[in-house]
Design a protein around this motif. Sequence first.
Motif, PDB file in Angstrom:
ATOM      1  N   LEU A   6       0.834  -1.212   0.000  1.00 20.32           N
ATOM      2  CA  LEU A   6       0.000   0.000   0.000  1.00 20.32           C
ATOM      3  C   LEU A   6       0.863   1.254   0.000  1.00 20.32           C
ATOM      4  N   THR A   7       1.912   1.234   0.795  1.00 21.49           N
ATOM      5  CA  THR A   7       2.758   2.417   0.941  1.00 21.49           C
ATOM      6  C   THR A   7       3.486   2.735  -0.362  1.00 21.49           C
ATOM      7  N   SER A   8       3.963   1.690  -1.062  1.00 17.36           N
ATOM      8  CA  SER A   8       4.639   1.966  -2.338  1.00 17.36           C
ATOM      9  C   SER A   8       3.644   2.518  -3.362  1.00 17.36           C
ATOM     10  N   TYR A   9       2.394   2.064  -3.312  1.00 18.53           N
ATOM     11  CA  TYR A   9       1.396   2.607  -4.239  1.00 18.53           C
ATOM     12  C   TYR A   9       0.927   4.014  -3.829  1.00 18.53           C
ATOM     13  N   ALA A  10       1.123   4.380  -2.560  1.00 14.41           N
ATOM     14  CA  ALA A  10       0.827   5.758  -2.159  1.00 14.41           C
ATOM     15  C   ALA A  10       1.764   6.704  -2.908  1.00 14.41           C
ATOM     16  N   ARG A  11       3.014   6.276  -3.054  1.00 16.01           N
ATOM     17  CA  ARG A  11       3.977   7.083  -3.833  1.00 16.01           C
ATOM     18  C   ARG A  11       3.471   7.260  -5.267  1.00 16.01           C
ATOM     19  N   ALA A  12       2.959   6.183  -5.827  1.00 12.93           N
ATOM     20  CA  ALA A  12       2.444   6.228  -7.204  1.00 12.93           C
ATOM     21  C   ALA A  12       1.231   7.163  -7.300  1.00 12.93           C
ATOM     22  N   ALA A  13       0.321   7.053  -6.333  1.00 10.96           N
ATOM     23  CA  ALA A  13      -0.886   7.891  -6.355  1.00 10.96           C
ATOM     24  C   ALA A  13      -0.503   9.370  -6.336  1.00 10.96           C
ATOM     25  N   TYR A  14       0.458   9.687  -5.471  1.00  9.81           N
ATOM     26  CA  TYR A  14       0.918  11.073  -5.353  1.00  9.81           C
ATOM     27  C   TYR A  14       1.495  11.569  -6.676  1.00  9.81           C
ATOM     28  N   ARG A  15       2.384  10.772  -7.261  1.00 11.88           N
ATOM     29  CA  ARG A  15       3.037  11.205  -8.502  1.00 11.88           C
ATOM     30  C   ARG A  15       2.071  11.310  -9.672  1.00 11.88           C
ATOM     31  N   LEU A  16       1.178  10.338  -9.781  1.00 14.58           N
ATOM     32  CA  LEU A  16       0.196  10.377 -10.870  1.00 14.58           C
ATOM     33  C   LEU A  16      -0.644  11.636 -10.758  1.00 14.58           C
ATOM     34  N   ASN A  17      -1.062  11.963  -9.543  1.00 14.70           N
ATOM     35  CA  ASN A  17      -1.881  13.162  -9.371  1.00 14.70           C
ATOM     36  C   ASN A  17      -1.080  14.430  -9.650  1.00 14.70           C
ATOM     37  N   GLN A  18       0.200  14.431  -9.262  1.00 13.30           N
ATOM     38  CA  GLN A  18       1.079  15.569  -9.571  1.00 13.30           C
ATOM     39  C   GLN A  18       1.176  15.805 -11.077  1.00 13.30           C
ATOM     40  N   GLU A  19       1.096  14.692 -11.828  1.00  6.75           N
ATOM     41  CA  GLU A  19       1.139  14.796 -13.298  1.00  6.75           C
ATOM     42  C   GLU A  19      -0.207  15.224 -13.884  1.00  6.75           C
ATOM     43  N   GLY A  20      -1.197  15.397 -13.020  1.00 13.40           N
ATOM     44  CA  GLY A  20      -2.497  15.847 -13.514  1.00 13.40           C
ATOM     45  C   GLY A  20      -3.504  14.736 -13.734  1.00 13.40           C
ATOM     46  N   GLN A  21      -3.144  13.504 -13.365  1.00 12.97           N
ATOM     47  CA  GLN A  21      -4.091  12.403 -13.566  1.00 12.97           C
ATOM     48  C   GLN A  21      -5.102  12.340 -12.428  1.00 12.97           C
ATOM     49  N   SER A  22      -6.242  11.745 -12.748  1.00 14.42           N
ATOM     50  CA  SER A  22      -7.255  11.517 -11.717  1.00 14.42           C
ATOM     51  C   SER A  22      -8.082  10.297 -12.091  1.00 14.42           C
ATOM     52  N   GLY A  23      -8.930   9.862 -11.159  1.00 15.72           N
ATOM     53  CA  GLY A  23      -9.779   8.705 -11.412  1.00 15.72           C
ATOM     54  C   GLY A  23      -9.336   7.490 -10.615  1.00 15.72           C
ATOM     55  N   CYS A  24     -10.108   6.399 -10.775  1.00 18.56           N
ATOM     56  CA  CYS A  24      -9.783   5.173 -10.056  1.00 18.56           C
ATOM     57  C   CYS A  24      -8.818   4.314 -10.867  1.00 18.56           C
ATOM     58  N   LYS A  25      -7.855   3.736 -10.194  1.00 17.37           N
ATOM     59  CA  LYS A  25      -6.878   2.869 -10.842  1.00 17.37           C
ATOM     60  C   LYS A  25      -6.683   1.616 -10.003  1.00 17.37           C
ATOM     61  N   THR A  26      -6.168   0.580 -10.661  1.00 15.45           N
ATOM     62  CA  THR A  26      -5.749  -0.606  -9.915  1.00 15.45           C
ATOM     63  C   THR A  26      -4.263  -0.824 -10.230  1.00 15.45           C
ATOM     64  N   VAL A  27      -3.675  -1.839  -9.645  1.00 12.65           N
ATOM     65  CA  VAL A  27      -2.255  -2.131  -9.915  1.00 12.65           C
ATOM     66  C   VAL A  27      -1.995  -2.345 -11.405  1.00 12.65           C
ATOM     67  N   PHE A  28      -3.044  -2.730 -12.148  1.00 11.06           N
ATOM     68  CA  PHE A  28      -2.881  -2.963 -13.585  1.00 11.06           C
ATOM     69  C   PHE A  28      -2.614  -1.673 -14.361  1.00 11.06           C
ATOM     70  N   ASP A  29      -3.074  -0.550 -13.792  1.00 11.25           N
ATOM     71  CA  ASP A  29      -3.043   0.719 -14.522  1.00 11.25           C
ATOM     72  C   ASP A  29      -1.839   1.589 -14.173  1.00 11.25           C
ATOM     73  N   VAL A  30      -0.983   1.111 -13.286  1.00 13.48           N
ATOM     74  CA  VAL A  30       0.111   1.938 -12.792  1.00 13.48           C
ATOM     75  C   VAL A  30       1.443   1.412 -13.324  1.00 13.48           C
ATOM     76  N   ALA A  31       2.146   2.229 -14.097  1.00 12.42           N
ATOM     77  CA  ALA A  31       3.455   1.809 -14.599  1.00 12.42           C
ATOM     78  C   ALA A  31       4.393   1.589 -13.407  1.00 12.42           C
ATOM     79  N   PRO A  32       5.153   0.486 -13.430  1.00 15.35           N
ATOM     80  CA  PRO A  32       5.998   0.115 -12.289  1.00 15.35           C
ATOM     81  C   PRO A  32       6.896   1.245 -11.776  1.00 15.35           C
ATOM     82  N   ALA A  33       7.435   2.072 -12.671  1.00 14.07           N
ATOM     83  CA  ALA A  33       8.385   3.110 -12.254  1.00 14.07           C
ATOM     84  C   ALA A  33       7.808   4.044 -11.195  1.00 14.07           C
ATOM     85  N   TYR A  34       6.477   4.242 -11.202  1.00 14.60           N
ATOM     86  CA  TYR A  34       5.866   5.144 -10.226  1.00 14.60           C
ATOM     87  C   TYR A  34       6.012   4.662  -8.779  1.00 14.60           C
ATOM     88  N   LEU A  35       6.285   3.361  -8.603  1.00 14.30           N
ATOM     89  CA  LEU A  35       6.370   2.813  -7.250  1.00 14.30           C
ATOM     90  C   LEU A  35       7.705   3.061  -6.590  1.00 14.30           C
TER      91      LEU A  35
END
Lengths: 328, 328
Positions: free
Chosen positions: A286-315
């Motif tokens: 969960l904590t590693s995906y919190a990093r991803a959520a933060y970065r994705l939102n910083q890039e302007g993204q929004s919406g619901c995602k699952t592990v399938f939708d997150v490029a590994p580098a964001y973690l």
Amino acid sequence: MTIKIGIVGYGNLGKGVECAIRHNPDMELAAVFTRRDPETLKILTEGVKVYSYEEAESKKEFIDVLILCGGSATDLPAQTPELVKHFNVVDSFDTHAKIPEHFAAVDTAAAQGKKVGIISVGWDPGMFSLNRLYAGAVLPGGHDYTFWGRGVSQGHSDAIRRIKGVKDARQYTIPVDKALKEVREGKNPELTVREKHTRECFVVAEEGADLDRIREEIVTMPNYFSDYDTTVHFISEEELLRDHKKIPHGGFVIRTGKTGWEDENSHVIEYSLKLDSNPEFTASVLTSYARAAYRLNQEGQSGCKTVFDVAPAYLSPLSGEELRRHLL
Amino acid sequence: MTIKIGIVGYGNLGKGVECAIRHNPDMELAAVFTRRDPETLKILTEGVKVYSYEEAESKKEFIDVLILCGGSATDLPAQTPELVKHFNVVDSFDTHAKIPEHFAAVDTAAAQGKKVGIISVGWDPGMFSLNRLYAGAVLPGGHDYTFWGRGVSQGHSDAIRRIKGVKDARQYTIPVDKALKEVREGKNPELTVREKHTRECFVVAEEGADLDRIREEIVTMPNYFSDYDTTVHFISEEELLRDHKKIPHGGFVIRTGKTGWEDENSHVIEYSLKLDSNPEFTASVLTSYARAAYRLNQEGQSGCKTVFDVAPAYLSPLSGEELRRHLL
């Protein structure tokens, strides 16, 4: 600048997130929110405040991501859509059958709040799901198997505790070696539930309780035990506390498949976890995906995602260049 | 509508891609490009044409993605940047030290052509890299180990073949069980190359050759063998062709790490591959990333990417909804 994390719900999982944040120098714990009386909660991190759940929204400017540590039955279906209107959130929603419904609710609310909500994060759903996807894409037409254990099933332990005369209990789910072996050999066996896993129960009975009756009630319990080979051990309370205090778990995701013009070559892809602490490992994911959520939102993204939708580098805390240089 | 794939280079890897396309109903082979005389090349797929490498650009409107199956030493450093100006491409560039340089060249060219180039795709680099990243993000502060084998090393087999008196040879790299065991137990051993892998060689000598001299030249060969425990078996040509005609490989990526406030809990994450055919499996990974390259470009993306930059969902033919319903 560190990523400021808020924890919602402070049970085993929430405590695990608190520990995981300590292992990630680019993050800090900003606050804990609870449904209990905040005064009664003693957390591990010095200088961090505990607030009531209702106060969360008023703290939103101090928090980058909320990690939701409630249960899937009633907490998360309400909390995740509610909180994602104001926060980037990550949850571990794990009621498989209701994921599409939960996804839809979180997606609508996240779009409204222009936030990112990553749901169903952990190891299954989570890391195991990722491995099913990757292996399936690489070996189309192959066969997938997931085994769980050896590990404590909270639901099965609770079911035993509800039996009359039972003081406490711990139930382990154990994969059957023979089945694992056949799967790894690419035999594509069709396995019944009984052939995949066995169940082992350690039970503390109340004084004078009828042990034979308890054993019979366990092994014949529908859904939970009747379809499995179940072993019951009666032990003392001291033994239970001494030998069964950890919450280990783990398992295997195996895919076998063929390649070649005439399917002449076989391949086995296997992913396995051996975990001393199920909640702490889930919390670490969960904590590693919190990093991803933060970065994705910083890039302007929004919406619901699952592990399938997150490029590994964001973690990873590493930069793209560091990742290519050291891990590729 | 199917994704139209072109193959550049028709060795073991290119042939593997041709076979992989057959396993993916949403794809079709559009053309094969070769540096050899196209007339001399007989491919497996009926009705598909073979062209010379130079003709590739003129066929670009009939091709969605090119999968580049040349070598990392000289082919790919030139071909990938050249072709990504006109095509979405995927390559298996695996000279680790030169990945940053290759990435930069491909990124510049891909931006120019508004195409997507995914480089260093396969299993190592590739699936193994992904597992190093995921495991590292989840268990920060842990320890990473990669073992290879049991499998044929083409480079080491070639090195033996260059020895005087050797007619043919096959070299297997084998992970050392004791080292694997210590790693899985979380002992974080510091392992020398000798402690991690052994090397086993099957050699066909020319008639009358000095076997002792050949053995000595192998086991003392710097870089290739001198740092390893190496076993040499002399066998007949028939035995070599009968027992060693496949190109198996595989290996293990293991990360161990701790969680808890005082690091009190240990975890083991393990990913392993057991492959009958190294080139066909690599080709299968390349093919799934071709799907990703196509989709990313359809969304308007361009530039160089690695497996780290591609969200898993792009690899699967299933829709997001199907993935959530069946694999999460």
